[in-house]
Design a protein around this motif. Sequence first.
Motif, short mmCIF file in Angstrom:
data_model
loop_
_atom_site.label_atom_id
_atom_site.label_comp_id
_atom_site.label_asym_id
_atom_site.label_seq_id
_atom_site.Cartn_x
_atom_site.Cartn_y
_atom_site.Cartn_z
N TRP A 1 0.79 -1.13 0.04
CA TRP A 1 -0.06 0.20 -0.08
C TRP A 1 0.69 1.35 -0.02
O TRP A 1 0.50 2.14 -0.57
CB TRP A 1 -0.78 -0.19 1.11
CG TRP A 1 -2.00 1.09 1.12
CD1 TRP A 1 -3.23 0.97 0.89
CD2 TRP A 1 -2.00 2.31 1.92
NE1 TRP A 1 -4.07 2.09 1.17
CE2 TRP A 1 -3.20 2.79 1.79
CE3 TRP A 1 -0.83 3.17 2.28
CZ2 TRP A 1 -3.56 4.11 2.02
CZ3 TRP A 1 -1.16 4.44 2.81
CH2 TRP A 1 -2.43 5.08 2.66
N PHE B 1 0.96 -3.98 3.86
CA PHE B 1 -0.05 -4.79 3.61
C PHE B 1 -0.54 -4.33 2.29
O PHE B 1 0.38 -3.53 1.49
CB PHE B 1 -1.38 -4.37 4.59
CG PHE B 1 -1.69 -2.55 4.71
CD1 PHE B 1 -0.98 -2.29 5.67
CD2 PHE B 1 -2.41 -2.06 3.76
CE1 PHE B 1 -1.23 -0.64 5.74
CE2 PHE B 1 -2.66 -0.66 3.81
CZ PHE B 1 -2.07 0.00 4.85
N PHE B 2 -1.49 -5.17 1.46
CA PHE B 2 -1.43 -5.30 -0.11
C PHE B 2 -2.72 -4.62 -0.50
O PHE B 2 -3.73 -5.04 -0.32
CB PHE B 2 -1.41 -6.53 -0.37
CG PHE B 2 -0.48 -7.56 0.78
CD1 PHE B 2 -0.75 -8.32 1.66
CD2 PHE B 2 1.05 -7.03 0.77
CE1 PHE B 2 -0.04 -8.95 2.54
CE2 PHE B 2 1.90 -7.89 1.67
CZ PHE B 2 1.30 -8.68 2.49
N ASP B 3 -2.63 -3.71 -1.43
CA ASP B 3 -3.68 -3.03 -1.95
C ASP B 3 -4.19 -3.48 -3.35
O ASP B 3 -5.17 -3.24 -3.86
CB ASP B 3 -3.77 -1.62 -1.91
CG ASP B 3 -2.65 -1.07 -2.86
OD1 ASP B 3 -2.49 0.28 -2.85
OD2 ASP B 3 -1.72 -1.71 -3.35
N TRP C 1 -3.41 -6.96 -6.07
CA TRP C 1 -2.92 -8.29 -6.22
C TRP C 1 -2.71 -8.95 -7.85
O TRP C 1 -3.86 -8.44 -8.69
CB TRP C 1 -3.98 -9.39 -5.42
CG TRP C 1 -3.86 -9.09 -3.99
CD1 TRP C 1 -4.25 -7.95 -3.58
CD2 TRP C 1 -3.40 -9.96 -3.04
NE1 TRP C 1 -4.32 -8.09 -2.16
CE2 TRP C 1 -3.83 -9.35 -1.93
CE3 TRP C 1 -2.76 -11.27 -3.19
CZ2 TRP C 1 -3.35 -10.11 -0.73
CZ3 TRP C 1 -2.78 -12.01 -1.85
CH2 TRP C 1 -2.70 -11.12 -0.57
N ASN D 1 -5.01 -5.82 9.31
CA ASN D 1 -5.76 -5.65 8.15
C ASN D 1 -6.57 -6.71 7.86
O ASN D 1 -6.40 -7.93 8.37
CB ASN D 1 -4.64 -5.40 7.05
CG ASN D 1 -3.54 -4.60 7.56
OD1 ASN D 1 -3.80 -3.32 7.86
ND2 ASN D 1 -2.24 -5.40 7.63
N LEU E 1 -8.29 -6.14 -0.22
CA LEU E 1 -8.06 -5.33 1.04
C LEU E 1 -9.49 -4.79 1.16
O LEU E 1 -9.81 -3.90 0.41
CB LEU E 1 -7.03 -4.41 0.68
CG LEU E 1 -6.60 -3.56 2.08
CD1 LEU E 1 -6.22 -4.23 3.00
CD2 LEU E 1 -5.75 -2.46 1.60
N TYR F 1 -7.43 -1.65 6.77
CA TYR F 1 -6.18 -1.58 7.03
C TYR F 1 -6.08 -0.75 8.41
O TYR F 1 -6.80 0.11 8.57
CB TYR F 1 -5.51 -1.01 6.04
CG TYR F 1 -5.60 0.33 5.64
CD1 TYR F 1 -6.34 0.81 4.42
CD2 TYR F 1 -4.87 1.38 6.21
CE1 TYR F 1 -6.64 2.23 3.91
CE2 TYR F 1 -5.14 2.85 5.71
CZ TYR F 1 -5.68 3.03 4.82
OH TYR F 1 -6.18 4.23 4.22
N GLU F 2 -5.15 -1.21 9.03
CA GLU F 2 -4.58 -0.40 10.38
C GLU F 2 -5.78 -0.59 11.34
O GLU F 2 -6.44 0.66 12.12
CB GLU F 2 -4.14 0.79 10.16
CG GLU F 2 -2.61 0.63 9.75
CD GLU F 2 -1.97 1.86 9.45
OE1 GLU F 2 -0.58 1.78 9.27
OE2 GLU F 2 -2.44 3.01 9.56
N GLN G 1 -10.56 0.84 3.18
CA GLN G 1 -9.92 0.94 2.01
C GLN G 1 -10.59 1.75 0.90
O GLN G 1 -11.94 1.53 0.76
CB GLN G 1 -9.53 -0.43 1.29
CG GLN G 1 -8.80 -0.39 0.05
CD GLN G 1 -7.45 0.39 -0.27
OE1 GLN G 1 -6.87 1.00 0.80
NE2 GLN G 1 -6.84 0.44 -1.30
#
Lengths: 120, 106
Positions: free
Chosen positions: A100, A106-108, A110, B34, B46, B49-50, B55
């Motif tokens: 991200w 973390f992954f936004d 894929w 997450n 996603l 997050y946090e 998102q």
Amino acid sequence: QVQLVQSGAEVKKPGASVTISCKASGYTFTEHYIHWLRQAPGQGLEWVGMINIIEGSTTYARIFQGRVTMSRDTPTNTVYMELRSLTFDDTAVYYCARDWGRPMYFFDHWGQGTLVTASS
Amino acid sequence: DVQLTQSPSSLPASAGDRVTITCRASQDIIKYLNWYRQKPGKAPELLIYEADTVQSGVPSRFSGGGSGTDFTLTITGLQVEDFATYYCQQSYNTLLSFGGGTKVVI
């Protein structure tokens, strides 16, 4: 739009190596780390490692250290993952995913996934 | 290493329901947690997050909460596309890890 396009399915014999590619588009390639993850059939997600696109430095999960190498080719916006000494337990769908931030871990976005089958 | 335990592993529900999934960490991870949704045969997406930030582009029916070791994902008004598997993931340290998943089933 952001896209990560992975190479196609692979079938390898135990003991062999496999290399998967992940081509990025739609954003500035150097601004985001790329991670690799995998998912064995019917199982959960497992993080393999990540690469800093600017420096080329890598961090690998402990269980893959010594057996995996990640690299990037900035002119073509492509990241590679090589996994060596394959066993049957390496049969899985392998995903590349964009971090991200720089990084945020973390992954936004894929890739579509690449099925790697270890079979004799 | 941080271990994440999700509950339940399977969650029967109906369209329109409000459901909550729990993720417990083996140590204090502050808010570095997450959530992802994975539809069958697809890559994960996603959602949160946090711990509690939705998102961009994710529908408002998804919300997250918690801090420290206990976290929740709530879906208010289940839609057909929400019958899927949900995973939590910690980003507290670089030894990234996931929970075992929660499958929301009809």
